[in-house]
Design a protein around this motif. Sequence first.
Motif, mmCIF file in Angstrom:
data_model
loop_
_atom_site.group_PDB
_atom_site.id
_atom_site.type_symbol
_atom_site.label_atom_id
_atom_site.label_comp_id
_atom_site.label_asym_id
_atom_site.label_seq_id
_atom_site.Cartn_x
_atom_site.Cartn_y
_atom_site.Cartn_z
ATOM 1 N N PRO A 1 0.811 -1.227 0.000
ATOM 2 C CA PRO A 1 0.000 0.000 0.000
ATOM 3 C C PRO A 1 0.840 1.271 0.000
ATOM 4 O O PRO A 1 1.918 1.332 0.587
ATOM 5 N N MET A 2 0.334 2.270 -0.701
ATOM 6 C CA MET A 2 0.882 3.613 -0.629
ATOM 7 C C MET A 2 -0.098 4.430 0.192
ATOM 8 O O MET A 2 -1.280 4.508 -0.138
ATOM 9 N N LEU A 3 0.381 5.004 1.248
ATOM 10 C CA LEU A 3 -0.495 5.731 2.155
ATOM 11 C C LEU A 3 -0.687 7.159 1.665
ATOM 12 O O LEU A 3 0.272 7.827 1.293
ATOM 13 N N PHE A 4 -1.922 7.600 1.681
ATOM 14 C CA PHE A 4 -2.244 8.975 1.331
ATOM 15 C C PHE A 4 -3.178 9.482 2.434
ATOM 16 O O PHE A 4 -4.368 9.638 2.238
ATOM 17 N N GLY A 5 -2.615 9.673 3.616
ATOM 18 C CA GLY A 5 -3.392 10.088 4.778
ATOM 19 C C GLY A 5 -3.467 11.595 4.874
ATOM 20 O O GLY A 5 -2.449 12.276 4.909
ATOM 21 N N LEU A 6 -4.678 12.118 4.918
ATOM 22 C CA LEU A 6 -4.880 13.560 4.909
ATOM 23 C C LEU A 6 -5.560 14.102 6.159
ATOM 24 O O LEU A 6 -5.569 15.302 6.364
ATOM 25 N N ALA A 7 -6.158 13.263 6.962
ATOM 26 C CA ALA A 7 -6.896 13.765 8.121
ATOM 27 C C ALA A 7 -6.895 12.692 9.212
ATOM 28 O O ALA A 7 -6.021 11.832 9.255
ATOM 29 N N GLN B 1 6.521 1.943 -6.194
ATOM 30 C CA GLN B 1 6.740 0.651 -5.548
ATOM 31 C C GLN B 1 5.457 0.091 -4.951
ATOM 32 O O GLN B 1 5.514 -0.862 -4.192
ATOM 33 N N SER B 2 4.328 0.677 -5.242
ATOM 34 C CA SER B 2 3.096 0.238 -4.587
ATOM 35 C C SER B 2 2.022 -0.062 -5.626
ATOM 36 O O SER B 2 2.063 0.428 -6.748
ATOM 37 N N ASP B 3 1.053 -0.876 -5.211
ATOM 38 C CA ASP B 3 -0.055 -1.205 -6.105
ATOM 39 C C ASP B 3 -1.414 -0.963 -5.464
ATOM 40 O O ASP B 3 -2.430 -1.203 -6.090
ATOM 41 N N LEU B 4 -1.445 -0.490 -4.230
ATOM 42 C CA LEU B 4 -2.696 -0.150 -3.549
ATOM 43 C C LEU B 4 -2.557 1.245 -2.947
ATOM 44 O O LEU B 4 -1.635 1.491 -2.179
ATOM 45 N N MET B 5 -3.450 2.137 -3.328
ATOM 46 C CA MET B 5 -3.475 3.478 -2.746
ATOM 47 C C MET B 5 -4.625 3.541 -1.748
ATOM 48 O O MET B 5 -5.764 3.277 -2.097
#
Length: 165
Positions: free
Chosen positions: A31-37, A67-71
């Motif tokens: 997973p690629m983390l895209f944490g905003l809140a 390097q990731s396949d899940l966002m």
Amino acid sequence: MGVGQKLGDLGVVTVRLEDAVNWARTNAMWPMLFGLACCAIEMMSTQASNYDMSRFGMELNRPSPRQSDLMIVAGRVARKMAPVLRQLYDQMPDPKWVLSMGDCASCSGVFNNYALVQGVDEIVPVDVYVAGCPPRPEQLIHGIITLHERVKQERFDYWYEKERA
């Protein structure tokens, strides 16, 4: 005790290529983390020892899209952040999946104003939605298991048609 003693007289085990590839994709999803809140805090706790996402093959959360396949999009997405989100999605290699975590990412939650995107599906295609404000780590794990079930059912012609389109 060797493998021959455990298998007995079976000799050869066969499996379809699609099943083997989909099994590998589900058990090694990065997973690629895209944490905003605030949802990002719950996403971080899912990696901790109480919930341990590494049992699903997610040992490392990648900061790089290459390097990731899940966002995992966790939190509300501002209009200014939308082009960055799309660029990161475009940099991910195929096959790629998106999980929308929380009410803010799914439909902007209680924040209904002009500065926020009213759902991350306006920018990137979402595969699984995880509801809640903020969703508990158990809900995120359920969303990941749901995504794994979808990936296990995928066929190669699906990706072939997607590339041709």
